[in-house]
Design a protein around this motif. Structure first.
Motif, PDB file in Angstrom:
ATOM      1  N   LEU A 493       0.873  -1.163   0.000  1.00 36.96           N
ATOM      2  CA  LEU A 493       0.000   0.000   0.000  1.00 36.96           C
ATOM      3  C   LEU A 493       0.908   1.209   0.000  1.00 36.96           C
ATOM      4  N   TRP A 494       1.057   1.799  -1.148  1.00 40.66           N
ATOM      5  CA  TRP A 494       2.062   2.840  -1.281  1.00 40.66           C
ATOM      6  C   TRP A 494       1.867   3.954  -0.269  1.00 40.66           C
ATOM      7  N   VAL A 496       1.864   3.853   2.803  1.00 39.60           N
ATOM      8  CA  VAL A 496       1.425   3.423   4.132  1.00 39.60           C
ATOM      9  C   VAL A 496       2.157   2.154   4.545  1.00 39.60           C
ATOM     10  N   GLY A 698      -1.816   0.228  -6.690  1.00 38.92           N
ATOM     11  CA  GLY A 698      -1.005  -0.976  -6.868  1.00 38.92           C
ATOM     12  C   GLY A 698      -1.487  -1.794  -8.053  1.00 38.92           C
TER      13      GLY A 698
ATOM     14  N   ARG C 216      -3.988   8.323   1.214  1.00 35.17           N
ATOM     15  CA  ARG C 216      -2.637   8.248   0.656  1.00 35.17           C
ATOM     16  C   ARG C 216      -1.753   9.379   1.090  1.00 35.17           C
ATOM     17  N   PHE C 237      -5.413   2.769   6.317  1.00 36.05           N
ATOM     18  CA  PHE C 237      -4.943   4.140   6.160  1.00 36.05           C
ATOM     19  C   PHE C 237      -5.232   4.916   7.441  1.00 36.05           C
TER      20      PHE C 237
END
Lengths: 739, 357, 341
Positions: A493-494, A496, A698, C216, C237
């Motif tokens: 998860l980019w 994170v 992703g 994000r 998140f």
């Protein structure tokens, strides 16, 4: 002793098209088959009597769709031409009349009668309500229409046009018709839509109000607000044009005018963006330079400032487009830079000019046409670009995305979309026209000359240093961006969770082997296979149309050739969004009803990418001596046989270039595709955009990376299939055509 | 032998008032009339831009006449395209198909003529043998020398047994030594098979060597038609005189005319020669360098301005009171000195009067 | 050359073959909920009935536009998901078909009233409350106070930190606009939107994009339906969900059968199936935190508890009508979106 067949026996082409016409009329379903013709379900489902599947003959026989009856008359009269000699004036007359009347009536009834009976009020007034309706034309109608067209062209050829050359006249006729149907007709229909009012009538004032809208032309940005969309697009396009030209020149100079050792790697690097799906670069940029991007965070920490969303808006789009379009400028300029005659530069040097002066006063001026060409190409590409502004645009609106939102947004304003499309078209056509004017005839043969045996001097030091720095920085940047892309596909998860994983690839491409066979369980397979099929179907067709057109343009001369040339190249200047919108407006209703099918996607690709096949064909054919054609003719072959046996085998590089380009463009197209995808035909790029919108970065990146590799493999495969002509000498067709 | 397989269907070619213009301004061929007899080799000769190549291409059908009629045999072929004419052409660049072998090249035209595969092959092989390239069938054109390529081109054209065979400057791409050999080969084949050949060249020596008849063209028109000898010895005007071989153009006066003979005088030197329809008065005389006799008994005065040794002979530039002229002399061992005065006369058969320069 | 024609021919035939499925029953599904939920619904229906489903996922605004464009010749059969207003507008424009499902009595009242207000041309399948979420890390990094009300978002500290979708293309954002109008009255509601506009960094195309960007770290505060924010939080998140203190609007996700659908029977089958508990429980598998309309369906413990949220009495009929919608959107376009930021 030469058997001159044309005098004695009936021309085989004539027999073929008459038979084809009858087949179209009596055997094939007249209307479009809903579940697809090639499913062949219709054969068992009520054919030939069911109204949906019946051929025209059966329809009339059952008393249905009686307006189709006149179509049989020209079919009958054309038979009378069979018995006659070609030189008989009646032969030509019969064919011209039959073809014209048949074709004309087919068009008239197609446009006159639609889903709700008569399409025009005056027809209703004349004949009363029809009480019946018809859907879009199918293969039966298509075959009959083609038959009438080619009977017509054969008649014209018999009258003496182009020395009675049936192949050439028919090719010209065919190309004109398909370009008119699939380029001019939709565009015209779309432009008309700009004048439509809410109630469905036409009005110039509606058009004016939409056209002079502040959202289009406002100059608010000069005072801190937002500028009109048109100005945004224009400013962006000009900047991108300049930047890509400069960078392209830089790379071209490094490759041709320096002692740099890794030229091949550099070439590969510059070409990589061409096979990348459109917004992947945008994504990677977000990952690098976004609010939480790696580089942004790094510099924010370094300088102790807050990171900002500086990337979203014009800066981001500018960088992404420059990255994406520099390869195109590079490809154009490398031909130009290599083409500057070395002996001129050597002469300058013997006349006491040093390397810098030579470059400035001799080389650069000689490259000017190429520089202009590269600039205009970058301009047009930027104007038409859809993917990057979508991902990185932020609040910086450009024409291509605005058109999209006008159609797709909840307001559904066809008129506004048409107006925007008009403005966009105006910009790109002006640039296209300027390009032609500036370069004259030379715009189609690359300015790469067959250089004389000289060696290019190296760049002067004063120039070499900044050039190397620029090239190095940009090259490194490209590498980093692509590295990011690869990295992005394998992290959980980019931003994170940076654990490495193949999960995204699995989600996209998982496969389960069951007893019944392979079950494609991955989410991406549907769109993947669709894209491959469509691209593979479109590429050869694009190449064929492009090469035949190139043949007509280089080897034949006929009245109206200039207009013909302009028409066929026009679609290059038409942005994908405009094509997409115009197609859904023109082809969602009879007579040609192909929205929601794979055919509309294939057709849009053919006409979007045809100009490239044409250019490659022209460049290659110009290198073939005309005497090859002529000797073939004097040896008794006609134009078609000459084209097939002599020219085509020698055109392998052009064929390859056309196939590769069409395939790649079809796989990476988004701006037209996004309008034309449907439930059954979802294309990879549209699917990826959906993922991006949904934060599934992703998955999107994994899919895109896979596409890049697939395209590389496909290009390799095509090279093997098309092969190299064995002509046994070190040819001009060799290295030059690679670029 | 091979001759039994390759026959000839030679036909005459006739141009009647043929004009060819490109666009509105360029007239490439202006109202010419031409008659080529069957079985003859006729050369179209002239400087660049005179219209000879265009004329040749009109015979082939690669250009269409703007007006006039073209007949091959008794057939009016004016509107017939190249594909349908029974005319073969050997191009300047040979135009061999690089992706086909020699045999495939030669068989190409036969494929469209309705022969069976085996007959095509036999004829093609016979054609190769005729031009002396037996055994070359599987080679590619790129593997042949220039002369060999040219012969393949000839074979390719011949095997179709055309009514007319055309050559477009066939020797221009060959080196000097080969030219003589090849032109003799071409002439030999033409005479053996009795073909009608129309040949284009700008090399007048070549034209003189191979032709039955030469058509000299200038500025889209025909200047003169004649046998090599008649053109050389009796050019009709200054242009032809100067184009075929070298000619000195000297001013003279026709003193008297009797029947078809005239007496001319240059500075008191008299000479009798055919009048060619001219009357007394001033006239121009064309004299070949080899027909000037230096050190003659009877003649006019001249001075040696230049003397050049070219191995096989001496070349002299002579200055007379009315102008300079160019002469040649076989005596290389005792050359004349520059500056010396000589008397120059004409050999008996040599000079011609120019009807109108 | 031969190779080329073979290639072309094979590709065309392969295309034809690949194109046609062997099965006879088909359904064209236009889906406007999350992609994964859409996929799951489509595949599950296929498994349950053997009917071949072709599903495209587009936002509710896009789907409405497509149905309208195709109205002369509809290509879709059933429209599932997406906020209710476009469904209501489609019903008003006679783009959808009236149908009373036998499953109807198993539904909550709000779902049934959605149907009756549209002449039975649509029905509620889930509901969700509007709210916002923010990225806790970014908020802290920028030293910003934690917001808890709508009016908090107007604070100048939040300039450039807020994101919402464009009401023209997103049902979520339109619901936001209509909710503000109903919550504060039209004039004050538009003043609120103008104030909000000053803090907005980007108007996204899709309704849930703002909170995804926040997840994000590309944005701080995203105005979305609360279930969207919950989903981001649950996915890992750093997102906190807020039910604004003044009260808030809500949506009723709907389903409609398209008028003139080619596969009408299959559409009805899907309609009935989608209202069943089995189908509605699928939401849990994809972390969809909306409240399902079938009273027997399970709700996730992570889902926002509707009983603790102050909901306004959202007038679906008025604000779902196309006239009102156009008017509001036009006003927003002219008065709000053109302001400098």
């Amino acid at each position: 002793m030469r058997h001159v067949l044309s005098e004695t026996t009936a021309h085989p082409a004539l027999i073929f098209w008459i038979v084809a016409g009858w087949v179209g009329f009596c055997l094939l379903p007249w209307y479009g088959v809903e579940d697809g013709f090639f499913a062949f379900e219709w054969l068992v489902d009520g054919y030939p009597f069911d109204e949906d599947y019946a051929p025209a003959a059966f329809l009339i026989g059952q008393g249905e769709k009686l307006w189709l009856t006149p179509l049989v008359l020209p079919l009958i009269t054309s038979i009378f031409a069979l018995g006659r000699k070609k030189s008989d004036p009646l032969y030509a007359k019969i064919l011209i009349a039959s073809g014209a009347i048949g074709f004309g009536w087919l068009i008239a009834q197609g446009f006159g009668i639609g889903i709700r009976g008569f399409n025009f009020e005056w027809l209703k007034a004349l004949f009363g309500n029809l009480g019946d309706r018809q859907f879009g034309m199918g293969y039966g109608a298509l075959l009959l229409a083609s038959a009438y067209l080619f009977l017509f062209t054969q008649g014209i050829a018999a009258r003496g046009a182009i020395n009675g050359d049936v192949f050439v006249v028919s090719a010209i006729g065919g190309v004109i018709v398909i370009v008119t149907v699939f380029v001019f007709f939709p565009i015209a229909k779309m432009l008309l839509a700009a004048f439509i009012t809410e109630e469905g009538g036409y009005s110039a004032s509606v058009f004016a109000s939409k056209f002079f809208d502040d959202r289009l032309w406002g100059l608010g940005c000069l005072s801190g607000g937002r500028c009109g969309v048109a100005w945004n697009s224009l400013f962006l396009a000009i900047t991108v044009g300049i930047l890509t030209t400069v960078l392209g020149l830089v790379f071209a100079l490094v490759v041709t005018r320096s002692g740099f050792r890794y030229k091949r790697a550099l070439r590969a690097l510059t070409v990589l963006p061409i096979i990348t799906p459109p917004f992947v670069i945008g994504l990677a940029l977000i990952l690098l330079f976004g609010l939480s991007g790696t580089v942004t965070q790094f510099f924010a920490d370094l300088f102790g400032v807050q990171p900002t969303r500086w990337l979203y808006g014009m800066p981001g789009v500018l960088i992404a487009q420059t990255l994406a379009f520099t390869p195109i400028a590079f490809l154009v300029l490398i031909g130009v830079v290599e083409g500057v005659s070395p002996s001129m530069e050597e002469a300058a040097q013997t006349l006491r000019a040093n390397r810098w002066q030579t470059f400035r006063t001799v080389s650069l001026p000689l490259m000017r046409p190429g520089l202009a060409n590269a600039f205009l190409l970058g301009f047009i590409e930027s104007m038409a670009d859809f993917g990057n502004p979508l991902v990185l645009g932020g609040n910086f609106d450009v024409l291509s995305t605005e058109i999209f939102f006008a159609i797709v947004g909840a307001q559904y304003d066809q008129g506004r979309a048409a107006v925007l499309a008009m403005v966009l078209l105006f910009f790109t056509l002006s640039a296209f026209y300027a390009q032609r004017m500036w370069l004259g005839k030379k715009s189609y043969t690359t300015v790469s000359g067959k250089g004389d045996a000289g060696v290019h001097p190296l760049m002067p030091n004063g120039l070499a240093i900044p050039v190397f720095i620029a090239a190095g920085v940009w090259g490194l940047f490209t590498v980093v961006v692509y590295g990011m892309i690869l990295y992005g596909s394998v992290v959980e998860l980019w931003g994170v969770n940076n654990t490495l994983t193949f999960k995204h690839y699995v989600t996209a491409f998982s496969v389960r082997i069951e007893e019944t066979g392979i079950r494609w369980t991955g989410a991406a397979w549907d769109s993947f296979w669709t894209t491959i099929y469509i691209a593979a179907a479109a590429a050869p067709l694009t190449a064929i149309v492009g090469l035949i057109t190139a043949y007509l343009l280089t080897r034949q001369s006929f009245a109206g050739k200039n207009a013909f040339e302009f028409g066929t190249m026009l679609s290059f200047a038409i942005p994908g969004t405009v094509i997409g919108v115009s197609y859904i407006l023109a082809f969602n209703v009879p007579p040609i009803e192909i929205t929601g099918t794979g055919i509309i996607l294939i057709v849009s690709f053919i006409f979007r990418n045809m100009p490239v096949g044409v250019r490659a064909g022209i460049a290659s054919m110009s290198q073939l001596d005309k005497s090859l054609d002529e000797s073939s003719l004097t040896l008794g072959a006609n134009s078609w046989q000459t084209f097939r046996r002599v020219i085509l085998p020698l055109l392998k590089p052009a064929i390859l270039a056309a196939l590769v380009y069409s395939f790649v463009r079809a796989m990476t197209a988004i701006s037209a595709v996004i309008f034309l995808v449907s439930a059954e035909y979802d294309m990879a790029t549209s699917y990826i955009i959906g993922r991006v919108e949904n934060n599934d970065y992703g998955l999107a990146i994994a899919y895109s990376t896979t596409l890049i590799f697939v395209m590389l493999a496909a290009v390799g495969l095509l090279q093997v299939l098309v092969g190299r002509t064995k002509i046994g000498r070190r040819t001009q067709f060799g290295a030059k055509e690679q670029t | 032998m091979s001759e039994t397989l390759i026959a000839s269907k030679a036909a005459p070619v006739r141009f009647e008032n043929v004009t060819k213009s490109f666009g509105r301004d360029v007239v490439a061929v202006d109202n010419i009339n031409l008659h080529v007899e069957a079985g003859k080799l006729v050369t179209l000769l002239g400087p660049s831009g005179c219209g000879k190549t265009t004329t040749l291409r009109m015979i082939a059908g690669l250009e269409m006449a703007t007006s006039g009629r073209i007949l091959i045999g008794d057939r009016d072929v004016t509107t017939l395209p190249a594909t349908d004419r029974d005319v073969s052409m050997v191009f300047q660049s040979y135009a061999l198909f690089p992706h086909m072998s020699v045999l495939e090249n030669v068989s190409y035209g036969l494929n469209f003529s309705g022969f069976s595969k085996s007959e095509t092959r036999d004829r093609a092989l016979a054609g190769l043998e005729l031009v002396g390239l037996k055994g070359f069938d599987t080679r590619l054109p790129s593997e042949l020398s220039g002369g060999q390529q040219q012969r393949v081109a000839v074979a390719r054209a011949l095997v179709l047994e055309p009514q007319v065979l055309l050559f477009d400057e066939p020797l221009s791409n060959l080196d000097a030594k080969l030219r003589r050999q090849v032109r003799e080969d071409i002439r030999a084949i033409q005479q053996d098979l009795g073909l009608t050949v129309v040949y284009v060249t700008h090399d007048q020596e070549e034209a003189l060597a191979v032709s039955d008849e030469i058509v000299v063209m200038r500025n889209a028109s025909i200047a003169q038609i004649g046998t090599p000898r008649s053109l050389y010895d009796a050019p009709v005007d200054r242009f032809v005189a100067d184009f075929i071989g070298e000619a000195n153009i000297l001013p003279c006066t026709i003193e008297s005319v009797e029947g078809d003979m005239a007496t001319i005088s240059i500075e008191g030197y008299n000479h009798v020669l055919p009048a060619r329809g001219l009357a007394t008065g001033a006239a121009k005389l064309a004299v070949r360098p080899s027909r000037l006799v230096i050190g003659a008994q009877d003649g006019f005065k001249a001075t040696i301005a230049k003397a050049t040794y070219v191995g096989v002979r001496m070349e002299y530039t002579l200055e007379a009171s009315f102008g300079s002229m160019f002469a040649v002399h076989e005596d290389v061992d005792t050359p004349l000195e520059v500056g010396s005065d000589v008397t120059v006369g004409f050999s008996q058969k040599g000079p011609v009067l120019l009807p109108e320069a | 050359m031969k190779k080329l024609s073979t290639l072309a021919l094979t590709s065309i035939v392969a295309l034809g073959a690949g194109v046609s499925a062997a099965q006879a029953d088909k359904l064209a599904l236009y889906c406007s909920a999350q992609e994964d939920w859409c996929q799951l619904m489509a595949r599950s229906f296929e498994d349950a009935t053997g009917i071949d489903v072709n599903m495209t996922r587009k936002s509710s605004g896009e789907t409405f536009a497509q149905i309208k464009a195709e109205s002369a010749n509809p290509k879709g059969d059933v429209w599932w998901g997406g906020t209710g207003d476009p469904h209501l507008q489609a019903a008003e424009e006679n783009l959808t078909m009236a149908y009373v499902s036998p499953m109807r009595d198993q539904l909550h009242d709000w779902a049934i009233s959605q149907a009756t207000s549209a002449g039975d041309k649509t029905i509620g399948i889930y509901s969700g409350a509007l709210g916002y979420g923010y990225n806790t890390d970014l908020l802290a990094a920028n030293n910003l106070p934690e917001p808890s009300c709508w009016k908090d978002l107007l604070k100048p500290e939040y300039k450039g930190h807020v994101q919402m979708a464009n009401p023209n293309s997103s049902g979520t954002a339109y619901t936001t606009l209509a909710s503000m109008v109903q919550l504060f009255g039209e004039n004050e509601g538009f003043e609120f939107m103008k104030g909000l506009h000053a803090n907005i960094n980007q108007y996204t195309k899709s309704g849930s994009a703002p909170i995804k960007a926040a997840g994000r770290g590309e944005n701080t505060i995203g105005i979305v339906f609360m279930h969207d924010a919950v989903k981001q939080a649950v996915s890992g998140f750093p997102v906190k969900v807020v039910a604004p203190c003044e009260g808030t609007g809500y949506e009723i996700g709907s389903m409609s059968i398209i008028e003139g659908a080619r596969n009408e029977d299959e559409a009805k089958k899907f309609y009935d199936w989608a209202l069943s508990t089995d189908a509605q429980n699928l939401a849990l598998e994809v972390n969809a935190f909306q409240v399902p309309s079938n009273t027997g369906a399970e709700t996730s413990p992570s889902a926002p508890d509707m009983s603790t949220i102050t909901l306004i009495d959202y007038d679906f009929k008025t604000y779902g009508s196309s006239a009102e919608r156009k008017r509001l959107l036009q006003k927003w376009d002219e008065d709000v979106s053109t302001l400098p930021q």
